[in-house]
Design a protein around this motif. Structure first.
Motif: not given
Lengths: 119, 119
Positions: A26-27, B30, A103-104, A110-111, A30, A100, A32, B22, A35, A107-108
């Motif tokens: 997750l870190h 995290s 989904s991530l 979508r955003q 997080s 996961l 940009p 996100l 990602l 989500a990315a």
DNA sequence: ATCGTAGTTTGACATCCATCGTAGTACGAG
DNA sequence: CTCGTACTACGATGGATGTCAAACTACGAT
């Protein structure tokens, strides 16, 4: 000059699947820049060299981000000649955390669409 | 006299649903402490006061973590008397990123079980 | 052997972050 | 009004992070 692992090139430390920590993943995601890298790796479904990404940072910073992604277990890096191939560790991530990654990525996406549309 | 909803003394700034990013959510989750908070909120399915969490940090640090969660849009905080109720923003998160929260919670559960088993 | 390409390493720097302790504020109960 | 509880604000501190520039290494091609 060249070590005995010549064909494999330099060895890069990766965490084993069992060592991958959710918090680290997750870190890693997080940021940009990172990602964006992961999204591009996912959509291309192929291994890409570092320089195939068009990141608005210097090469040193790119190196840094790719290393964070590798050390957190999100990508796998392998030398091929002078290039360094980057691949998503989809099997390992799906095995550890089913659903996961998708989904991530969703989500990315979508955003990204939301930001593009709504300004 | 205890009123139902409106103690409305102090107002706490929350991001609107559309403002939730996100990257901020991932950054918020995290941190092990904050992930633990969110897991507990999810499993209890109720609003909890800050002091109902048994976190191995001081109160100042707790305040900090709850604020990060609120400002990233993961939780909603409301004063009720001297207490501060914390609730997961499930509707907003599910609306923005369908399936993400559940995947994250499932991933956290999985890792928790894995760590407990494999020491 | 030389060169260019691709990526690394090092050092620096500003910022952010998790944490603490202490002092302070808000609210309900007596 | 006073007191205890619950949480906040402030200041400090050590460590991580993102970024850059410049010098360096590894490899393939010529």
């Amino acid at each position: 000059m060249v070590t005995d692992t010549a064909t494999a090139g330099r060895a890069l430390p990766h965490p084993e699947r069992e060592q991958i920590r959710l918090e680290s993943v997750l870190h890693a995601l997080s940021d940009p820049m990172r990602l964006q890298i992961v999204r591009e790796l996912a959509v291309r479904e192929a291994e890409l060299t570092c320089s195939q990404f068009d990141l608005p940072v210097t090469k040193s910073t790119s190196t840094h981000h790719f290393r964070v992604l590798r050390e957190s277990g999100v990508i796998r890096q392998v030398y091929r000649g002078t290039a360094k191939m980057n691949g998503l560790r989809r099997d390992d991530l799906d095995g550890l955390f089913p659903g996961l990654l998708d989904s991530l990525l969703a989500a990315a996406d979508r955003q990204s669409g939301r930001l593009r549309a709504g300004g």
